[in-house]
Write an enzyme that holds these catalytic residues in place. Structure first.
Site, PDB file in Angstrom:
ATOM      1  N   GLY A 101       0.341  -1.162  -0.333  1.00 60.51           N
ATOM      2  CA  GLY A 101      -0.210  -0.034  -0.190  1.00 60.51           C
ATOM      3  C   GLY A 101       1.241   1.266  -0.376  1.00 60.51           C
ATOM      4  O   GLY A 101      -0.040   2.767   0.065  1.00 60.51           O
TER       5      GLY A 101
ATOM      6  N   GLU B 261       4.171  -6.130   2.302  1.00 60.48           N
ATOM      7  CA  GLU B 261       3.773  -6.901   0.881  1.00 60.48           C
ATOM      8  C   GLU B 261       3.858  -5.337   0.474  1.00 60.48           C
ATOM      9  O   GLU B 261       3.110  -5.586  -0.892  1.00 60.48           O
ATOM     10  CB  GLU B 261       2.308  -7.895   0.817  1.00 60.48           C
ATOM     11  CG  GLU B 261       1.456  -8.930   1.714  1.00 60.48           C
ATOM     12  CD  GLU B 261       0.403  -8.789   1.693  1.00 60.48           C
ATOM     13  OE1 GLU B 261      -0.219  -8.360   0.675  1.00 60.48           O
ATOM     14  OE2 GLU B 261       0.372  -9.625   2.285  1.00 60.48           O
ATOM     15  N   PRO B 262       4.773  -5.351  -0.290  1.00 58.76           N
ATOM     16  CA  PRO B 262       4.927  -4.173  -1.379  1.00 58.76           C
ATOM     17  C   PRO B 262       5.172  -4.650  -2.438  1.00 58.76           C
ATOM     18  O   PRO B 262       5.591  -5.403  -3.133  1.00 58.76           O
ATOM     19  CB  PRO B 262       6.520  -3.628  -0.280  1.00 58.76           C
ATOM     20  CG  PRO B 262       7.097  -4.512  -0.085  1.00 58.76           C
ATOM     21  CD  PRO B 262       6.017  -5.208   0.140  1.00 58.76           C
TER      22      PRO B 262
ATOM     23  N   ARG C 102      -3.619   2.388 -16.322  1.00 57.73           N
ATOM     24  CA  ARG C 102      -4.327   3.139 -14.971  1.00 57.73           C
ATOM     25  C   ARG C 102      -5.254   4.412 -14.899  1.00 57.73           C
ATOM     26  O   ARG C 102      -6.507   4.563 -14.777  1.00 57.73           O
ATOM     27  CB  ARG C 102      -2.757   3.591 -14.288  1.00 57.73           C
ATOM     28  CG  ARG C 102      -2.501   2.536 -13.671  1.00 57.73           C
ATOM     29  CD  ARG C 102      -0.755   2.504 -12.844  1.00 57.73           C
ATOM     30  NE  ARG C 102      -1.810   2.862 -11.623  1.00 57.73           N
ATOM     31  CZ  ARG C 102      -1.422   4.669 -11.230  1.00 57.73           C
ATOM     32  NH1 ARG C 102      -1.118   5.287 -12.011  1.00 57.73           N
ATOM     33  NH2 ARG C 102      -2.108   4.164  -9.799  1.00 57.73           N
TER      34      ARG C 102
ATOM     35  N   TYR D  27      -8.468   4.663 -13.768  1.00 55.45           N
ATOM     36  CA  TYR D  27      -8.563   5.370 -12.048  1.00 55.45           C
ATOM     37  C   TYR D  27      -8.592   6.826 -12.490  1.00 55.45           C
ATOM     38  O   TYR D  27      -8.305   7.640 -11.741  1.00 55.45           O
ATOM     39  CB  TYR D  27      -7.629   5.287 -12.028  1.00 55.45           C
ATOM     40  CG  TYR D  27      -7.216   3.757 -11.775  1.00 55.45           C
ATOM     41  CD1 TYR D  27      -7.970   2.482 -10.851  1.00 55.45           C
ATOM     42  CD2 TYR D  27      -6.152   3.121 -12.163  1.00 55.45           C
ATOM     43  CE1 TYR D  27      -7.846   1.549 -10.873  1.00 55.45           C
ATOM     44  CE2 TYR D  27      -6.253   1.090 -11.485  1.00 55.45           C
ATOM     45  CZ  TYR D  27      -6.339   0.721 -10.959  1.00 55.45           C
ATOM     46  OH  TYR D  27      -5.997  -0.394 -10.815  1.00 55.45           O
TER      47      TYR D  27
ATOM     48  N   CYS E 201      -9.950   2.556 -30.221  1.00 55.15           N
ATOM     49  CA  CYS E 201     -11.025   3.498 -31.037  1.00 55.15           C
ATOM     50  C   CYS E 201     -11.941   3.336 -28.954  1.00 55.15           C
ATOM     51  O   CYS E 201     -12.796   2.424 -29.095  1.00 55.15           O
ATOM     52  CB  CYS E 201     -12.250   2.106 -32.017  1.00 55.15           C
ATOM     53  SG  CYS E 201     -10.701   1.856 -33.246  1.00 55.15           S
TER      54      CYS E 201
ATOM     55  N   TYR F  53       1.692  -2.154 -12.277  1.00 52.57           N
ATOM     56  CA  TYR F  53       0.422  -1.997 -12.808  1.00 52.57           C
ATOM     57  C   TYR F  53       0.211  -1.609 -14.092  1.00 52.57           C
ATOM     58  O   TYR F  53      -0.477  -0.963 -14.485  1.00 52.57           O
ATOM     59  CB  TYR F  53      -0.418  -1.370 -12.512  1.00 52.57           C
ATOM     60  CG  TYR F  53      -0.518  -1.752 -10.650  1.00 52.57           C
ATOM     61  CD1 TYR F  53      -0.845  -3.001 -10.270  1.00 52.57           C
ATOM     62  CD2 TYR F  53       0.167  -1.390  -9.424  1.00 52.57           C
ATOM     63  CE1 TYR F  53      -0.685  -3.777  -8.937  1.00 52.57           C
ATOM     64  CE2 TYR F  53       0.184  -1.845  -7.714  1.00 52.57           C
ATOM     65  CZ  TYR F  53      -0.346  -3.411  -8.417  1.00 52.57           C
ATOM     66  OH  TYR F  53      -0.306  -3.193  -6.571  1.00 52.57           O
TER      67      TYR F  53
HETATM   68  N1  LLP Z   1      -1.167  -7.221  -0.824  1.00 53.98           N
HETATM   69  C1  LLP Z   1      -2.540  -7.598  -1.143  1.00 53.98           C
HETATM   70  C2  LLP Z   1      -3.242  -8.461  -0.561  1.00 53.98           C
HETATM   71  C3  LLP Z   1      -3.274  -6.468  -2.345  1.00 53.98           C
HETATM   72  O1  LLP Z   1      -4.108  -6.643  -2.921  1.00 53.98           O
HETATM   73  C4  LLP Z   1      -1.770  -5.449  -3.112  1.00 53.98           C
HETATM   74  C5  LLP Z   1      -2.654  -4.361  -4.351  1.00 53.98           C
HETATM   75  C6  LLP Z   1      -0.890  -5.847  -2.444  1.00 53.98           C
HETATM   76  C7  LLP Z   1       0.026  -6.202  -1.556  1.00 53.98           C
HETATM   77  C8  LLP Z   1       0.579  -4.417  -3.100  1.00 53.98           C
HETATM   78  O2  LLP Z   1      -0.457  -3.666  -3.017  1.00 53.98           O
HETATM   79  P1  LLP Z   1       1.127  -1.147  -2.904  1.00 53.98           P
HETATM   80  O3  LLP Z   1       2.368  -2.224  -2.143  1.00 53.98           O
HETATM   81  O4  LLP Z   1       1.353  -2.695  -4.501  1.00 53.98           O
HETATM   82  O5  LLP Z   1      -0.038  -0.888  -2.843  1.00 53.98           O
HETATM   83  N2  LLP Z   1      -4.368  -1.282 -10.608  1.00 53.98           N
HETATM   84  C9  LLP Z   1      -4.265  -0.106  -9.163  1.00 53.98           C
HETATM   85  C10 LLP Z   1      -4.060  -0.742  -7.698  1.00 53.98           C
HETATM   86  C11 LLP Z   1      -3.839  -2.448  -7.339  1.00 53.98           C
HETATM   87  C12 LLP Z   1      -3.398  -2.591  -6.306  1.00 53.98           C
HETATM   88  C13 LLP Z   1      -4.024  -4.156  -5.992  1.00 53.98           C
HETATM   89  N3  LLP Z   1      -3.782  -4.781  -4.324  1.00 53.98           N
HETATM   90  C14 LLP Z   1      -3.243   0.539  -9.341  1.00 53.98           C
HETATM   91  O6  LLP Z   1      -2.298   0.990 -10.995  1.00 53.98           O
HETATM   92  O7  LLP Z   1      -3.187   1.883  -8.909  1.00 53.98           O
END
Ligand code: LLP
Length: 425
Positions: free
Chosen positions: A239, A284-285, A323, A327, A353, A381
């Protein structure tokens, strides 16, 4: 430090000028810096140094085998969300004993695959999933290590599509149901509850919601300990956000500060309640490891001035980088070799298109047909969310290592895109 910078008027990735990459591999191409990747991973690994902690890279952000291999070599574990991702970890030489399996919809076949490889833990997201996992593990004569993904009902203050920790989201077991769910797991003969986890959302700039979630997990670990259900790890999810470069954006919390606060809170808690007995902490980054390590290199096909808007039509599109379309994400666009002279405002759009096929809006550019642009901070992503819409092959991926270039994914060939299809006879 950014590994993408202008030198003598030309954008470079480390010591390689981006036009050289376009000339060799064509466009659109994702270009990643190996040094940037390793620095980002080190910011987590260094903060965990000497502690019982594990960084499980959320590979959904970017699952190229070369990236997984580089991280696995440095001790990373992996957060996976499908059997396919586990096969990637294995293909890259990653250690399945450092794999955690997240996701709300694990199939029996995926469970069997993960159990066969003895993964570290299943992050279970519902009671029916507990029962299914117990059944599958039992049929294999095994016991599955589980953690419950608890939904702490904390507002992550991010885009609604990437906020996951509220009651209204499909993810995890509700905080109020968590104790009962653990009792359930503890009673099932082929499950061993070993941990607790949460993931409240993505692109979080402030760590206050994460620390709030941590306090809620701590509350549950204590309540479970009182019932003799002793957990051995606490998983904070991912996150942590990155800077995308938009004017006025909030600075994301530095990784070391966030991890330092988590460890301080955990240590204080363990000292107060468990005579200092440690608990393993998992992170879990995804984005924070790969987001700023890559750009999407694209070439201008046409400029199209209009009465209301000017369009800069490039060879990358929403299928390559979703993205913005999905979003309305703001992505920085840089001219690889900006011209002198006045800039015009352009919407940067692709050939697909759909009116939703845009990559950036109202950017001041000096572009001409044939110029190169780089969509910055596209390492997370980007390719993993790309599709073949409009029968467009996915982009190539290149890793820059100092002055060396490695093609780590070939551009998809259109004929391959329909190779699995057949006519009815
Ligand atoms: N752990 C779990 C269970 C998750 O669902 C995710 C991301 C992460 C870790 C990693 O999160 P991060 O550290 O990358 O924030 N496609 C979207 C982001 C979707 C995230 C989904 N889950 C975007 O492009 O912003």
């Amino acid at each position: 430090m950014s590994h993408f910078f202008h030198l003598d008027g030309v954008l470079h990735a480390d010591s390689v000028a981006l036009p050289a990459i376009a000339a060799q591999f064509g466009t659109p191409t994702y270009v990643y810096s190996k040094t940037a990747l390793l620095e980002n991973f080190a910011s987590f690994a260094d903060a965990c140094e000497g502690r019982d902690a594990l960084v499980c890279y959320a590979m959904k952000a970017n699952s190229n085998l070369a990236i997984l291999d580089l991280l696995a070599q440095r001790g990373a574990g992996f957060d996976i969300v499908s059997g396919g991702e586990l096969l990637r970890v294995l293909a890259a030489g990653g250690d399945p004993r450092k794999v955690i399996f997240s996701g709300v919809g694990k199939s029996k076949a995926e469970m069997r695959l993960a159990l066969t490889h003895d993964i570290l833990c299943f992050n279970v997201e519902s009671i029916p999933e507990l029962h299914r996992l117990n059944e599958v593990a039992g049929s294999m004569g095994l016991t599955a290590r589980v953690s419950l993904r608890v939904n702490p009902n904390v507002d992550a203050k991010t885009h609604p599509y990437i906020a996951t920790g509220l009651k209204a989201n499909k993810f995890g077991v509700a905080f109020d149901d968590a104790l009962e769910a653990y009792r359930n797991a503890d009673d099932l003969p082929h499950l061993e509850p070993v941990g607790i986890d949460c993931h409240i959302g993505s692109q979080l700039l402030d760590d206050a919601p994460l620390l709030e979630a941590l306090d809620k997990l701590i509350e549950l670990v204590d309540a479970l300990a009182a019932e003799n259900i002793v957990l051995h790890h606490l998983d904070m999810g991912g996150g942590i956000g990155i800077r995308y470069g938009e004017d006025g954006e909030t600075e994301p919390v530095p990784v070391a500060d966030y991890l330092g606060r988590v460890f301080a809170r955990v240590d204080q808690w363990r000292a107060e309640k468990y005579a200092g007995a440690p608990i393993k902490v998992i992170f879990e980054p995804g984005r924070a490891i790969v987001g700023d390590t890559g750009v999407l290199l694209t070439r201008v096909e046409y400029t199209k001035p209009g009465a209301e808007k000017n369009f800069c039509i490039v060879d990358a599109a929403m299928n390559d980088l979703m993205r913005p379309a999905l979003y309305e994400a703001w992505m920085d666009v840089r001219e690889v070799a900006p011209h002198d002279g006045p800039a015009m405002l352009y919407d940067v759009v692709g050939p697909v298109c759909e009116s939703g096929d845009w990559l950036a809006r109202e950017r001041a550019l000096t572009v001409k047909q044939g110029d190169l642009l780089a969509i910055m901070q596209a390492g997370a992503y980007g390719l993993t969310m790309s599709s073949n819409y409009n029968t467009r092959g996915r982009a190539a991926e290149v890793i820059v290592d100092g002055s060396e270039l490695h093609l780590v994914r070939e551009r998809e060939n259109p004929a391959d895109l329909f190779a699995l299809e057949s006519l009815i006879k």
